[in-house]
Design a protein around this motif. Sequence first.
Motif, PDB file in Angstrom:
ATOM      1  N   ILE A   1       1.736  27.283  24.469  1.00 26.91           N
ATOM      2  CA  ILE A   1       2.562  27.434  23.269  1.00 26.91           C
ATOM      3  C   ILE A   1       1.691  27.319  22.012  1.00 26.91           C
ATOM      4  CG2 ILE A   1       3.365  24.995  23.166  1.00 26.91           C
ATOM      5  CD1 ILE A   1       5.514  27.951  22.314  1.00 26.91           C
TER       6      ILE A   1
ATOM      7  N   ILE B   1       9.363  23.702  18.554  1.00 21.02           N
ATOM      8  CA  ILE B   1       8.784  24.685  19.483  1.00 21.02           C
ATOM      9  C   ILE B   1       7.748  24.029  20.401  1.00 21.02           C
ATOM     10  CG2 ILE B   1       7.260  26.699  19.538  1.00 21.02           C
ATOM     11  CD1 ILE B   1       8.936  27.886  17.400  1.00 21.02           C
TER      12      ILE B   1
ATOM     13  N   PHE C   1      18.961  20.864  29.853  1.00 23.79           N
ATOM     14  CA  PHE C   1      19.416  19.625  29.212  1.00 23.79           C
ATOM     15  C   PHE C   1      20.508  19.039  30.091  1.00 23.79           C
ATOM     16  CE2 PHE C   1      18.290  20.480  24.477  1.00 23.79           C
ATOM     17  CZ  PHE C   1      17.021  20.872  24.872  1.00 23.79           C
TER      18      PHE C   1
ATOM     19  N   ARG D   1      29.732  22.922  21.383  1.00 25.37           N
ATOM     20  CA  ARG D   1      29.917  24.093  20.521  1.00 25.37           C
ATOM     21  C   ARG D   1      31.309  23.988  19.925  1.00 25.37           C
ATOM     22  NH1 ARG D   1      25.248  24.285  21.858  1.00 25.37           N
ATOM     23  NH2 ARG D   1      24.140  26.003  22.827  1.00 25.37           N
TER      24      ARG D   1
ATOM     25  N   LEU E   1       9.082  33.011  27.952  1.00 23.43           N
ATOM     26  CA  LEU E   1       7.764  32.378  28.046  1.00 23.43           C
ATOM     27  C   LEU E   1       7.728  31.419  29.226  1.00 23.43           C
ATOM     28  CD1 LEU E   1       4.938  31.622  27.030  1.00 23.43           C
ATOM     29  CD2 LEU E   1       6.010  29.968  25.493  1.00 23.43           C
TER      30      LEU E   1
ATOM     31  N   ARG F   1      16.313  32.891  13.194  1.00 28.40           N
ATOM     32  CA  ARG F   1      15.684  33.002  14.504  1.00 28.40           C
ATOM     33  C   ARG F   1      14.956  34.334  14.693  1.00 28.40           C
ATOM     34  NH1 ARG F   1      18.061  31.142  20.388  1.00 28.40           N
ATOM     35  NH2 ARG F   1      16.970  32.755  21.509  1.00 28.40           N
TER      36      ARG F   1
ATOM     37  N   GLY G   1      12.608  30.113  24.228  1.00 27.99           N
ATOM     38  CA  GLY G   1      11.389  30.282  25.021  1.00 27.99           C
ATOM     39  C   GLY G   1      11.640  30.620  26.485  1.00 27.99           C
TER      40      GLY G   1
ATOM     41  N   PHE H   1       8.811  35.839  21.170  1.00 29.67           N
ATOM     42  CA  PHE H   1       9.190  35.283  22.464  1.00 29.67           C
ATOM     43  C   PHE H   1      10.011  36.247  23.318  1.00 29.67           C
ATOM     44  CE2 PHE H   1       8.294  31.550  19.814  1.00 29.67           C
ATOM     45  CZ  PHE H   1       7.334  30.963  20.617  1.00 29.67           C
TER      46      PHE H   1
ATOM     47  N   SER I   1      21.014  30.220  22.948  1.00 30.55           N
ATOM     48  CA  SER I   1      20.284  29.960  24.194  1.00 30.55           C
ATOM     49  C   SER I   1      18.801  29.744  23.893  1.00 30.55           C
ATOM     50  CB  SER I   1      20.462  31.138  25.143  1.00 30.55           C
ATOM     51  OG  SER I   1      19.843  32.270  24.586  1.00 30.55           O
TER      52      SER I   1
ATOM     53  N   THR J   1       9.370  21.340  35.021  1.00 32.10           N
ATOM     54  CA  THR J   1       9.848  22.232  36.084  1.00 32.10           C
ATOM     55  C   THR J   1       8.707  22.606  37.030  1.00 32.10           C
ATOM     56  OG1 THR J   1      11.448  23.094  34.519  1.00 32.10           O
ATOM     57  CG2 THR J   1      11.144  24.358  36.536  1.00 32.10           C
TER      58      THR J   1
ATOM     59  N   LEU K   1      26.124  20.006  25.510  1.00 29.47           N
ATOM     60  CA  LEU K   1      25.646  20.663  24.291  1.00 29.47           C
ATOM     61  C   LEU K   1      26.883  21.235  23.614  1.00 29.47           C
ATOM     62  CD1 LEU K   1      22.524  22.459  25.790  1.00 29.47           C
ATOM     63  CD2 LEU K   1      22.507  20.553  24.186  1.00 29.47           C
TER      64      LEU K   1
ATOM     65  N   ILE L   1       6.263  29.774  34.702  1.00 31.08           N
ATOM     66  CA  ILE L   1       6.722  29.201  35.970  1.00 31.08           C
ATOM     67  C   ILE L   1       6.556  30.204  37.121  1.00 31.08           C
ATOM     68  CG2 ILE L   1       8.680  28.095  37.152  1.00 31.08           C
ATOM     69  CD1 ILE L   1       9.680  27.262  34.351  1.00 31.08           C
TER      70      ILE L   1
ATOM     71  N   SER M   1       9.969  20.873  29.095  1.00 33.61           N
ATOM     72  CA  SER M   1      10.786  21.382  30.214  1.00 33.61           C
ATOM     73  C   SER M   1       9.978  22.258  31.150  1.00 33.61           C
ATOM     74  CB  SER M   1      11.983  22.172  29.687  1.00 33.61           C
ATOM     75  OG  SER M   1      12.781  21.340  28.902  1.00 33.61           O
ATOM     76  N   THR M   2       9.078  23.065  30.591  1.00 30.70           N
ATOM     77  CA  THR M   2       8.298  23.949  31.462  1.00 30.70           C
ATOM     78  C   THR M   2       7.370  23.123  32.342  1.00 30.70           C
ATOM     79  OG1 THR M   2       8.369  25.545  29.661  1.00 30.70           O
ATOM     80  CG2 THR M   2       6.896  26.041  31.487  1.00 30.70           C
TER      81      THR M   2
ATOM     82  N   GLY N   1       8.462  23.858  24.125  1.00 32.81           N
ATOM     83  CA  GLY N   1       7.531  24.654  24.911  1.00 32.81           C
ATOM     84  C   GLY N   1       6.747  23.848  25.922  1.00 32.81           C
TER      85      GLY N   1
HETATM   86  C1  HEM Z   1      12.033  25.328  31.753  1.00 37.99           C
HETATM   87  C2  HEM Z   1      11.858  25.499  30.466  1.00 37.99           C
HETATM   88  C3  HEM Z   1      12.913  25.387  29.412  1.00 37.99           C
HETATM   89  C4  HEM Z   1      14.223  24.982  29.506  1.00 37.99           C
HETATM   90  C5  HEM Z   1      14.961  24.530  30.739  1.00 37.99           C
HETATM   91  C6  HEM Z   1      14.799  25.068  28.178  1.00 37.99           C
HETATM   92  C7  HEM Z   1      16.123  24.787  27.872  1.00 37.99           C
HETATM   93  C8  HEM Z   1      16.699  24.989  26.626  1.00 37.99           C
HETATM   94  C9  HEM Z   1      18.099  24.824  26.336  1.00 37.99           C
HETATM   95  C10 HEM Z   1      19.159  24.383  27.329  1.00 37.99           C
HETATM   96  C11 HEM Z   1      18.282  25.123  25.021  1.00 37.99           C
HETATM   97  C12 HEM Z   1      19.616  25.128  24.229  1.00 37.99           C
HETATM   98  C13 HEM Z   1      19.742  23.861  23.428  1.00 37.99           C
HETATM   99  C14 HEM Z   1      21.033  23.836  22.627  1.00 37.99           C
HETATM  100  O1  HEM Z   1      21.962  24.553  22.961  1.00 37.99           O
HETATM  101  O2  HEM Z   1      21.113  23.074  21.677  1.00 37.99           O
HETATM  102  C15 HEM Z   1      16.990  25.457  24.470  1.00 37.99           C
HETATM  103  C16 HEM Z   1      16.773  25.793  23.154  1.00 37.99           C
HETATM  104  C17 HEM Z   1      15.523  26.020  22.642  1.00 37.99           C
HETATM  105  N1  HEM Z   1      14.342  26.102  23.340  1.00 37.99           N
HETATM  106 FE1  HEM Z   1      14.082  25.899  25.328  1.00 37.99          FE
HETATM  107  N2  HEM Z   1      13.841  25.482  27.314  1.00 37.99           N
HETATM  108  C18 HEM Z   1      12.673  25.708  28.023  1.00 37.99           C
HETATM  109  C19 HEM Z   1      11.478  26.182  27.540  1.00 37.99           C
HETATM  110  C20 HEM Z   1      11.226  26.456  26.207  1.00 37.99           C
HETATM  111  C21 HEM Z   1       9.986  26.980  25.711  1.00 37.99           C
HETATM  112  C22 HEM Z   1       8.751  27.378  26.543  1.00 37.99           C
HETATM  113  C23 HEM Z   1      10.111  27.047  24.365  1.00 37.99           C
HETATM  114  C24 HEM Z   1       9.067  27.541  23.422  1.00 37.99           C
HETATM  115  C25 HEM Z   1       9.259  28.432  22.543  1.00 37.99           C
HETATM  116  C26 HEM Z   1      11.463  26.593  24.015  1.00 37.99           C
HETATM  117  C27 HEM Z   1      11.983  26.517  22.734  1.00 37.99           C
HETATM  118  C28 HEM Z   1      13.325  26.338  22.456  1.00 37.99           C
HETATM  119  C29 HEM Z   1      13.879  26.419  21.100  1.00 37.99           C
HETATM  120  C30 HEM Z   1      13.100  26.660  19.820  1.00 37.99           C
HETATM  121  C31 HEM Z   1      15.261  26.219  21.217  1.00 37.99           C
HETATM  122  C32 HEM Z   1      16.317  26.240  20.101  1.00 37.99           C
HETATM  123  C33 HEM Z   1      16.865  27.656  20.043  1.00 37.99           C
HETATM  124  C34 HEM Z   1      17.895  27.910  18.948  1.00 37.99           C
HETATM  125  O3  HEM Z   1      18.578  26.994  18.488  1.00 37.99           O
HETATM  126  O4  HEM Z   1      18.028  29.093  18.584  1.00 37.99           O
HETATM  127  N3  HEM Z   1      12.097  26.250  25.170  1.00 37.99           N
HETATM  128  N4  HEM Z   1      16.051  25.383  25.472  1.00 37.99           N
END
Ligand code: HEM
Length: 458
Positions: free
Chosen positions: A122, A257, A327, A333, A405, A67, A402, A74, A399, A268, A331, A410, A264-265, A261
């Motif tokens: 993104i 990504i 989500f 762990r 970002l 990561r 992004g 980011f 966590s 929201t 999730l 938002i 969810s954004t 990216g």
């Molecule tokens: C409102 C916007 C967003 C929400 C609510 C959100 C929520 C989350 C949550 C809950 C997770 C954890 C998933 C897990 O535990 O398995 C996650 C992981 C991740 N999100 Fe977001 N996300 C948002 C925006 C973004 C954006 C803009 C990006 C772009 C880079 C992004 C990229 C990722 C990635 C790559 C992961 C995996 C991280 C890892 O395993 O290290 N997300 N997101």
Amino acid sequence: MAVLNWASSRTDTLSPGTTALLVITTWLLYVTGLAEFYYEYRYGGKYIFEIEQMHKEFVHDLHQQQRKPFDLFFSHMSINTRYWPMLADKALFLESRIQEYKAQGKAMRLDRAFSAFSADCIEGICTDDLKPGDGFLYQPDFGPEWYDGLLGLIRNAPIGEWTAWLSRTVHRHPRLTNYSSLGYIPQRLLLWLFPQGHIANKYDERTRTQIHKAVTQQHLSKDDSSEHIALFQALAQSNLSPADKTEERLVKEAKLIFLGGTISTGRTLGFVSYYILSRPYIKARLGGELRDVMTAWPEVVPTWIELEKLPYLQAVIKEALRLTYGFMRRLPRVSPDVAIQYKEYTIPPGTPLGMNAYLMHSNPEVYQDPDQFAPERWLAEDTKTMQRSYVTFTKGSRSCLGQDLSMAEISLVPAVLFRPDGPGMELFETDESDVKHVHNFVVPLPKFDSLGVRVMVR
Ligand code: HEM
């Protein structure tokens, strides 16, 4: 055995080569007893402690290592300094596209426009391989085919989850080459289960091409600073291990990504816009707060830090994020070796534990009238208990990558659209049921027959 279990559970992020190597090596060490012998003999009875340490560190460290190159892109600082101008350009373009609907006198879908905005942001970070006019914000009506395909993808997530075992199996068969770019599911099966798959494939192809270029045309000269390099190219040139930099693995990361990216954004932003537009008191208070900071937009773009300091804007955003949950499902762990003590309960090591953001965010003991969209709750003097239960982006090492970002997007988009002299928008045949989540897929969705968050621009 822990490594074997771990490897088999992470075939989604490890390349098949790495997985195979891990499995074979572990098997050899296990069968021959070599590892045990080495630690018992060389270090004098230390095998058990080495195993303990491996359990603690391996999964965590590998994830952190993989990561790291992403974190640079980011981080809060990076979004604030490197990408804020790009986000502002796109927000300005979004505003101009919205103004077009005024002349046309037809309803427009904000949710689709916002997903187009997020997708373009993104993509702007990931690649510099974009021609003028590329991007979803340029498409007529913001690309309905693509957006519906995306929603279809979410709605079909259970198929992807259910067929994960199948996809892994067929992937290992060398003769089965006609795979869908949606994963490793054979094309024909996938399209039968999920007819909109061809749209996803089209955009997957685009990602593949971008990654291929980044990997094969590593044209970064010594003078280029990492300030200007796109994410895909940086990844291709990073000191990730060769197994972590294969094209196939980078494509998987890129897809994650893009999806993360975008979905969810965008969702929201649609959600928060509905509540701002449907609650005049929220719109008025927000407009009042934005007046000074947005007064000279677009000639003077406020900094993100300035927007972060606006308490009501941030409270509105936080409330939207609370009620969109991130989500909606658990999730899980696992604590591999150490028992977890929760009050009087001892949870044995190896037990998957998962809490659900929906249930946490709906707890009436923490959030009074949890179903109500009430930004004011975040302005209370003591919000510690609510903050502790707020897990939209989850917490800790897994966590959301992004988070900064998306917080920047938002914050910026509502500031632009709901400033006092922003585009005049009125909801059109849209009510709360168009945003309230009643389906739990990977991400939550409103009713299936919703026509989105629609507005007329006056
Ligand atoms: C409102 C916007 C967003 C929400 C609510 C959100 C929520 C989350 C949550 C809950 C997770 C954890 C998933 C897990 O535990 O398995 C996650 C992981 C991740 N999100 Fe977001 N996300 C948002 C925006 C973004 C954006 C803009 C990006 C772009 C880079 C992004 C990229 C990722 C990635 C790559 C992961 C995996 C991280 C890892 O395993 O290290 N997300 N997101």
